[in-house]
Design an enzyme around this catalytic site. Structure first.
Site, PDB file in Angstrom:
ATOM      1  N   CYS A   1       7.014  -5.394  15.433  1.00 37.41           N
ATOM      2  CA  CYS A   1       8.396  -5.057  15.317  1.00 37.41           C
ATOM      3  C   CYS A   1       8.701  -3.608  15.051  1.00 37.41           C
ATOM      4  CB  CYS A   1       9.234  -5.653  14.086  1.00 37.41           C
ATOM      5  SG  CYS A   1       9.280  -7.565  14.167  1.00 37.41           S
TER       6      CYS A   1
ATOM      7  N   GLU B   1       9.846  -1.883  12.817  1.00 36.37           N
ATOM      8  CA  GLU B   1       9.668  -1.251  11.435  1.00 36.37           C
ATOM      9  C   GLU B   1       8.286  -1.063  10.978  1.00 36.37           C
ATOM     10  OE1 GLU B   1      13.566  -3.999  11.303  1.00 36.37           O
ATOM     11  OE2 GLU B   1      11.851  -3.937  12.550  1.00 36.37           O
TER      12      GLU B   1
ATOM     13  N   ARG C   1      23.979  -2.818  20.209  1.00 39.10           N
ATOM     14  CA  ARG C   1      23.754  -3.638  19.087  1.00 39.10           C
ATOM     15  C   ARG C   1      23.844  -2.705  17.776  1.00 39.10           C
ATOM     16  NH1 ARG C   1      18.830  -6.945  19.347  1.00 39.10           N
ATOM     17  NH2 ARG C   1      17.841  -5.235  20.455  1.00 39.10           N
TER      18      ARG C   1
ATOM     19  N   CYS D   1      13.704  -8.507   9.958  1.00 41.93           N
ATOM     20  CA  CYS D   1      13.191  -9.843  10.047  1.00 41.93           C
ATOM     21  C   CYS D   1      12.407  -9.919   8.679  1.00 41.93           C
ATOM     22  CB  CYS D   1      12.347 -10.380  11.073  1.00 41.93           C
ATOM     23  SG  CYS D   1      10.788  -9.657  11.150  1.00 41.93           S
TER      24      CYS D   1
ATOM     25  N   CYS E   1       9.014  -8.394   8.640  1.00 37.46           N
ATOM     26  CA  CYS E   1       8.883  -6.850   8.129  1.00 37.46           C
ATOM     27  C   CYS E   1       9.453  -6.744   6.723  1.00 37.46           C
ATOM     28  CB  CYS E   1       9.931  -6.297   9.049  1.00 37.46           C
ATOM     29  SG  CYS E   1       9.643  -6.304  10.806  1.00 37.46           S
TER      30      CYS E   1
ATOM     31  N   TYR F   1       6.846 -13.607  -3.112  1.00 43.05           N
ATOM     32  CA  TYR F   1       5.516 -13.287  -3.434  1.00 43.05           C
ATOM     33  C   TYR F   1       5.343 -11.745  -3.118  1.00 43.05           C
ATOM     34  CZ  TYR F   1       0.308 -12.891  -2.987  1.00 43.05           C
ATOM     35  OH  TYR F   1      -0.826 -12.351  -3.081  1.00 43.05           O
TER      36      TYR F   1
END
Length: 239
Positions: A54, A56, A82, A88, A91, A125
């Site tokens: 991605c 990021e 957009r 997500c 990421c 986590y």
């Protein structure tokens, strides 16, 4: 929280780069990240069925290649108008592990808002072996006092700070100065019973002023909130 001026520049950089995309379906999202020196790094995603990175994650690599150090702000925007988009799940986990003090721009009802990355993954986590460099943020007005060693305590709510080496940053300071130092103690108390001694202040009047300031800074903080009294030092650089 609403973006600071420096954070708006990061959002603008991501959206500007996203507007140049669209002809290639393999690159559809742009990301921007700001480091502690005020530099903004940008990158785009690499779509592939095997799981290309991605935007990021790509910008994390770009920043690392520039020896950027800790990152303060991240934003991503999609092509085709957009605008700002949220990261997500993968990421979010990577950013939390590698840049745990990152603020991420996400779309809100009235425009962009900034969220600590840890709030985007509650109860997650945490990969301790990432050994991420930690950051402590201050309002820019505190730079001189921190640099001179006059301010050595800060009280925080819902802003986890850990003992160990840190980089101090001063938000929206025109010179983007940073200082290196160490958090040496984190003591936890309830706000309504916090005393001047616990807050390491000289008088009851001082702690009353502190509490009023905290309530103003954290408008959603309950009166019986648990707060952290953080004691820190600044490392003196040799001349």
């Amino acid at each position: 929280m609403e973006p600071l001026e420096s954070e708006r520049r990061v959002i603008s950089a991501a959206e500007s780069l996203a507007r140049t995309l669209g002809d290639n379906p393999n690159h559809t999202v742009a990301a921007a990240a700001m480091d502690t020196r005020g530099n903004i790094h940008t990158a785009v995603n690499v779509y592939h069925f095997t799981g290309g990175p991605c935007a990021e994650l790509a910008v994390l690599g770009v920043a690392a290649a520039s020896t950027a150090g800790p990152l303060l702000t991240m934003a991503a925007a999609g092509d085709g108008g957009r605008g700002l988009i949220s990261p997500c799940g993968r990421c979010r986990q990577v950013m939390l592990d590698l840049q745990p003090d990152l603020l991420v721009a996400v779309p809100g009802d009235d425009g962009p808002v900034m969220r600590p990355v840890r709030q985007l993954l509650p109860d997650t986590y945490f990969f301790q072996d990432a050994a991420a460099r930690r950051v402590v943020r201050f309002n820019k007005r505190y730079y001189e006092a921190v640099a001179a060693g006059q301010k050595t305590v800060t009280v925080r709510w819902d802003d986890p700070i850990t003992i160990g080496p840190v980089t101090y940053v001063f938000e929206d300071h025109p010179q983007s100065p940073t200082l290196e130092g160490d958090v040496v103690a984190v003591d936890r108390y309830t706000l309504d019973t916090l005393t001047a001694e616990q807050a390491k202040m000289s008088s009851a009047a001082d702690v009353t002023t502190l509490k009023a300031g905290l309530q103003s800074h954290y408008p959603n903080m309950p009166s019986d909130a648990t707060v952290d009294v953080v004691t820190f030092t600044v490392r003196q650089t040799s001349s």
